[in-house]
Write an enzyme that holds these catalytic residues in place. Sequence first.
Site, PDB file in Angstrom:
ATOM      1  CE1 TYR A 262      -3.745  -2.349   0.361  1.00  0.00           C
ATOM      2  CE2 TYR A 262      -2.671  -3.143   2.336  1.00  0.00           C
ATOM      3  CZ  TYR A 262      -3.641  -3.270   1.371  1.00  0.00           C
ATOM      4  OH  TYR A 262      -4.512  -4.331   1.424  1.00  0.00           O
TER       5      TYR A 262
ATOM      6  CG  HIS B  80      -7.061   4.199   0.642  1.00  0.00           C
ATOM      7  ND1 HIS B  80      -8.001   5.196   0.586  1.00  0.00           N
ATOM      8  CD2 HIS B  80      -7.634   3.201   1.370  1.00  0.00           C
ATOM      9  CE1 HIS B  80      -9.077   4.828   1.244  1.00  0.00           C
ATOM     10  NE2 HIS B  80      -8.884   3.616   1.736  1.00  0.00           N
TER      11      HIS B  80
ATOM     12  CG  ASN C  44     -12.469   0.234   5.951  1.00  0.00           C
ATOM     13  OD1 ASN C  44     -12.231   1.257   5.303  1.00  0.00           O
ATOM     14  ND2 ASN C  44     -12.861  -0.878   5.385  1.00  0.00           N
TER      15      ASN C  44
ATOM     16  CG  ASP D 172      -7.835   8.417   0.022  1.00  0.00           C
ATOM     17  OD1 ASP D 172      -7.841   8.275   1.274  1.00  0.00           O
ATOM     18  OD2 ASP D 172      -8.497   7.678  -0.729  1.00  0.00           O
TER      19      ASP D 172
ATOM     20  CG  ASN E 142     -15.810   2.775   4.975  1.00  0.00           C
ATOM     21  OD1 ASN E 142     -16.924   3.253   5.143  1.00  0.00           O
ATOM     22  ND2 ASN E 142     -15.578   1.797   4.120  1.00  0.00           N
TER      23      ASN E 142
END
Length: 181
Positions: free
Chosen positions: A11, A16, A62, A87, A108
């Site tokens: 990631y 994100h 989340n 983001d 979220n």
Amino acid sequence: MAGLGNPGREYERTRHNVGWMVADELARRHDGSFRSKFSGQLAEIRDEERRIALLKPETYMNISGRSVGAAARFFKVPPQALLVVHDDVDLEPGRLQVRAGGGLAGHNGLRSIAGQLGTQEFLRLRIGVGRPGRGDRRPVADYVLSGFEPEIDVEALVARAADAVETIAREGLEPAQQRFN
């Protein structure tokens, strides 16, 4: 300041994780180093006479609120003094927007933070990542978990966002809005 993102090498450079990238840039600029705390990585820096805590929640996006809420309670930071950098698919790629409060727009991470704080009235630095382009059939969730297009200068975007955070800390919300929105 909480920079939102997800843990894991896969990631690191995704849309994100742009909040984490901003936290990393601020730590680099101000010689901060991260340590494990509040289910995340925390660095405390000085910007002129201000102390700023930089948090990168490692709870996955989340449930970012668990980490952010714990840090906010520890530092006794009222929600109005908390800046969340994240983001935003509703802004075109590269666009910044500084604001106080507002909706959650299906994010979220923001929903989790608002739930932990009991309010949506915290500061935000929204970093535009856009939506999948015409003909791109990926769901938005897959899109934000992929890298930026080659034409986006990610380093310049992250530097501009870090400048915005410093402006908020030094001068306040309105000057940052005038300069970066």
